[in-house]
Scaffold this active site. Structure first.
Site, mmCIF file in Angstrom:
data_model
loop_
_atom_site.group_PDB
_atom_site.id
_atom_site.type_symbol
_atom_site.label_atom_id
_atom_site.label_comp_id
_atom_site.label_asym_id
_atom_site.label_seq_id
_atom_site.Cartn_x
_atom_site.Cartn_y
_atom_site.Cartn_z
ATOM 1 N N GLY A 51 -30.624 -3.453 4.353
ATOM 2 C CA GLY A 51 -29.251 -3.682 3.910
ATOM 3 C C GLY A 51 -28.540 -4.723 4.765
ATOM 4 O O GLY A 51 -29.105 -5.268 5.720
ATOM 5 N N ALA A 89 -30.822 5.581 0.144
ATOM 6 C CA ALA A 89 -31.688 4.900 1.111
ATOM 7 C C ALA A 89 -33.152 5.196 0.797
ATOM 8 O O ALA A 89 -33.534 6.356 0.632
ATOM 9 C CB ALA A 89 -31.360 5.378 2.523
ATOM 10 N N TYR A 156 -44.813 5.184 -4.810
ATOM 11 C CA TYR A 156 -43.343 5.114 -4.856
ATOM 12 C C TYR A 156 -42.795 6.172 -5.820
ATOM 13 O O TYR A 156 -41.947 6.995 -5.467
ATOM 14 C CB TYR A 156 -42.926 3.695 -5.270
ATOM 15 C CG TYR A 156 -41.469 3.552 -5.626
ATOM 16 C CD1 TYR A 156 -40.468 3.879 -4.709
ATOM 17 C CD2 TYR A 156 -41.078 3.074 -6.887
ATOM 18 C CE1 TYR A 156 -39.124 3.753 -5.050
ATOM 19 C CE2 TYR A 156 -39.753 2.937 -7.221
ATOM 20 C CZ TYR A 156 -38.778 3.279 -6.301
ATOM 21 O OH TYR A 156 -37.455 3.152 -6.640
ATOM 22 N N ASN A 185 -34.433 -0.748 -14.564
ATOM 23 C CA ASN A 185 -34.344 -1.892 -13.646
ATOM 24 C C ASN A 185 -32.909 -2.322 -13.420
ATOM 25 O O ASN A 185 -32.276 -2.847 -14.342
ATOM 26 C CB ASN A 185 -35.163 -3.064 -14.184
ATOM 27 C CG ASN A 185 -36.637 -2.778 -14.056
ATOM 28 O OD1 ASN A 185 -37.132 -1.814 -14.627
ATOM 29 N ND2 ASN A 185 -37.330 -3.572 -13.283
ATOM 30 N N ARG A 234 -39.557 -4.396 -19.615
ATOM 31 C CA ARG A 234 -38.692 -3.526 -18.819
ATOM 32 C C ARG A 234 -37.292 -3.459 -19.430
ATOM 33 O O ARG A 234 -36.886 -4.326 -20.210
ATOM 34 C CB ARG A 234 -38.562 -4.064 -17.380
ATOM 35 C CG ARG A 234 -39.849 -4.039 -16.580
ATOM 36 C CD ARG A 234 -40.255 -2.628 -16.206
ATOM 37 N NE ARG A 234 -41.472 -2.578 -15.420
ATOM 38 C CZ ARG A 234 -42.717 -2.477 -15.915
ATOM 39 N NH1 ARG A 234 -42.899 -2.409 -17.223
ATOM 40 N NH2 ARG A 234 -43.767 -2.417 -15.126
ATOM 41 N N ASP A 296 -48.244 -1.222 -11.879
ATOM 42 C CA ASP A 296 -47.236 -1.638 -12.865
ATOM 43 C C ASP A 296 -47.591 -1.160 -14.274
ATOM 44 O O ASP A 296 -48.539 -1.682 -14.880
ATOM 45 C CB ASP A 296 -47.151 -3.182 -12.926
ATOM 46 C CG ASP A 296 -46.132 -3.748 -11.974
ATOM 47 O OD1 ASP A 296 -45.277 -2.986 -11.480
ATOM 48 O OD2 ASP A 296 -46.202 -4.974 -11.728
HETATM 49 N N1 LIG Z 1 -33.347 -1.776 -7.554
HETATM 50 C C1 LIG Z 1 -33.813 -1.119 -8.605
HETATM 51 O O1 LIG Z 1 -34.007 -1.677 -9.693
HETATM 52 C C2 LIG Z 1 -34.106 0.364 -8.502
HETATM 53 C C3 LIG Z 1 -34.738 0.998 -9.588
HETATM 54 C C4 LIG Z 1 -34.996 2.367 -9.500
HETATM 55 C C5 LIG Z 1 -34.612 3.075 -8.360
HETATM 56 N N2 LIG Z 1 -34.027 2.421 -7.310
HETATM 57 C C6 LIG Z 1 -33.639 3.211 -6.132
HETATM 58 O O2 LIG Z 1 -32.298 2.892 -5.809
HETATM 59 C C7 LIG Z 1 -32.084 2.987 -4.405
HETATM 60 C C8 LIG Z 1 -31.421 1.718 -3.916
HETATM 61 O O3 LIG Z 1 -32.230 0.600 -4.265
HETATM 62 P P1 LIG Z 1 -31.816 -0.878 -3.837
HETATM 63 O O4 LIG Z 1 -32.499 -1.811 -4.764
HETATM 64 O O5 LIG Z 1 -30.360 -0.962 -3.644
HETATM 65 O O6 LIG Z 1 -32.573 -0.969 -2.420
HETATM 66 P P2 LIG Z 1 -32.086 -1.675 -1.071
HETATM 67 O O7 LIG Z 1 -33.333 -1.901 -0.278
HETATM 68 O O8 LIG Z 1 -31.237 -2.851 -1.353
HETATM 69 O O9 LIG Z 1 -31.212 -0.566 -0.366
HETATM 70 C C9 LIG Z 1 -31.766 0.515 0.350
HETATM 71 C C10 LIG Z 1 -30.920 0.711 1.592
HETATM 72 O O10 LIG Z 1 -31.436 1.845 2.317
HETATM 73 C C11 LIG Z 1 -31.466 1.538 3.705
HETATM 74 N N3 LIG Z 1 -32.515 2.389 4.300
HETATM 75 C C12 LIG Z 1 -33.831 2.390 3.984
HETATM 76 N N4 LIG Z 1 -34.481 3.297 4.733
HETATM 77 C C13 LIG Z 1 -33.559 3.899 5.523
HETATM 78 C C14 LIG Z 1 -33.629 4.915 6.518
HETATM 79 N N5 LIG Z 1 -34.778 5.481 6.861
HETATM 80 N N6 LIG Z 1 -32.475 5.295 7.149
HETATM 81 C C15 LIG Z 1 -31.284 4.700 6.817
HETATM 82 N N7 LIG Z 1 -31.169 3.724 5.896
HETATM 83 C C16 LIG Z 1 -32.289 3.318 5.261
HETATM 84 C C17 LIG Z 1 -31.757 0.043 3.768
HETATM 85 O O11 LIG Z 1 -31.345 -0.578 4.971
HETATM 86 C C18 LIG Z 1 -30.977 -0.478 2.553
HETATM 87 O O12 LIG Z 1 -29.663 -0.858 2.907
HETATM 88 C C19 LIG Z 1 -33.451 3.267 -3.796
HETATM 89 O O13 LIG Z 1 -33.531 4.661 -3.549
HETATM 90 C C20 LIG Z 1 -34.425 2.867 -4.883
HETATM 91 O O14 LIG Z 1 -35.614 3.600 -4.816
HETATM 92 C C21 LIG Z 1 -33.784 1.088 -7.350
#
Ligand SMILES: NC(=O)c1ccc[n+]([C@@H]2O[C@H](COP(=O)([O-])OP(=O)(O)OC[C@H]3O[C@@H](n4cnc5c(N)ncnc54)[C@H](O)[C@@H]3O)[C@@H](O)[C@H]2O)c1
Length: 341
Positions: A51, A89, A156, A185, A234, A296
């Site tokens: 982040g 997170a 995942y 997505n 998707r 995938d």
């Molecule tokens: N982006 C997508 O299309 C998508 C799709 C399905 C699910 N998700 C889920 O949505 C959530 C957010 O996704 P995103 O794309 O914003 O990801 P991102 O990587 O931008 O954000 C994740 C955040 O979690 C923090 N983080 C990771 N591990 C950590 C830990 N151990 N302790 C504290 N902080 C931690 C990171 O620093 C980051 O800021 C995730 O759980 C992801 O699995 C995302």
């Protein structure tokens, strides 16, 4: 019996104190914006592994800490008198999870169980969690609803599903109220927040970086899938619509739990997304066809009827042109401000 929950109608939860894990990340930062707009007190908990500190708005308390750190977690929950947690997170790269499952079992499952335990010992019983369409794996149906069997095709998806199951059993035994949002997505941007990962593996930011000549081309992972043009299909949902769903989900945890898909119900192939981006930007976008990526599935398209029906969710920015335009405008603003620094 639920701990720390207030009786009352949906909408009476404004002013609650919400801890957002991963709130400095892409989706988390937009969820924080939405919560603030709705009048919640917001606290961000993030280790900044992916982040960005600047994504957390001024005025929001930022706790830079690791989810594995139980003391830090319990301190955050009690010192800030947190009423509910939005847990975002995680690590979220399908291919990486196949190469390095240990990382995903630790950072998505062990961390999340640690959070559940911290919530249980401090009496915080309301949770909204980020889950994913990856819990379904290769679906037998063209449009996936929540009754579809869960058969993750990668670690995942497995780790996200395992945590959903843990939440179910914490609900049964300890009265946890949770809503799991299975995103398809996420894409697009708001005025302030957009997608900015390193490395960036998501399609739309990569396409737009290629349009802006910030990368030479877009790699397409396989064109021999059983889809009309051979590339993966998707369902893309605008990140603001996703954020809106979190507020509705928080309300729901006041009286019950649930699992909801979040997508737009329309599938687009990789080549269709590239074509839509060419139209939005008016620019050339070079592509190269590479091999398939492990893990995938060919097609992932959501039915979001359940969340519309039960929580009243209404997407406001559906459609590829709106999603891509917002991401393109954000990338251009970011490029200009980076040059000015
Ligand atoms: N982006 C997508 O299309 C998508 C799709 C399905 C699910 N998700 C889920 O949505 C959530 C957010 O996704 P995103 O794309 O914003 O990801 P991102 O990587 O931008 O954000 C994740 C955040 O979690 C923090 N983080 C990771 N591990 C950590 C830990 N151990 N302790 C504290 N902080 C931690 C990171 O620093 C980051 O800021 C995730 O759980 C992801 O699995 C995302």
């Amino acid at each position: 019996m639920l701990l720390n929950s207030e009786p009352g109608a949906v909408g009476l939860t404004r002013g609650l104190r919400i801890l957002v894990t991963g709130g400095a990340g892409y989706i988390g930062s937009v969820v924080v914006e939405e919560l603030l707009a709705c009048g919640y007190d917001v606290f961000v908990y993030d280790n900044l592994s992916q982040g960005h500190r600047e994504s957390v708005p001024s005025g929001v308390e930022f706790i830079q800490a690791e989810l594995l750190d139980r003391q830090a977690l319990e301190g955050a929950l009690t010192n800030h008198r947190i009423n509910a947690v939005i847990h975002m997170a995680a690590n979220a790269l399908v291919g990486e999870s196949c190469r390095n499952p240990a990382k995903y079992y630790t950072n998505n499952l062990v961390t999340s169980l640690n959070l559940l335990e911290a919530m249980r010992t401090t009496g915080v019983s309301r949770l909204v969690l980020s889950s994913t369409c990856a819990v379904y794996g290769e679906s037998q149906k063209p449009i996936i609803d929540e009754s579809e069997p869960t058969r993750p095709a990668n670690p995942y998806g497995e780790t996200k599903l395992a945590f959903e199951r843990a939440c179910h059993w914490y609900q049964e035994a300890y009265g946890l109220a949770y809503v799991s949002l299975r995103y398809f997505n996420a894409a697009g941007a708001t005025e302030r927040c957009g997608e900015h990962h390193d490395p960036e593996t998501h399609l739309i930011p990569n396409i737009l970086q290629a349009a802006a000549r910030q990368r030479s081309h877009v790699e397409i992972f396989g064109n021999d899938y059983p889809t009309p043009d051979g590339t993966c299909v998707r369902d893309y949902i605008h990140v603001s619509d996703l954020a809106q769903a979190h507020v509705l989900a928080l309300d729901r945890t006041q009286h019950s739990s649930g699992i909801y898909n979040l997508g737009c119900g329309g599938g687009f192939s990789v080549l269709e997304v590239v074509e839509a981006a060419r139209k939005v930007t008016g620019l050339e976008i070079p592509v190269r066809i590479g091999p398939r990526r492990p893990g995938d599935p060919a097609v992932l398209v959501a039915s979001s009827e359940k969340i519309k029906r039960e929580l009243g969710w209404t997407p406001r920015k559906a459609g590829l042109p709106a999603i891509i335009s917002s991401a393109w405008e954000w990338l251009q603003r970011r490029t200009v401000s980076a040059r000015a620094k």
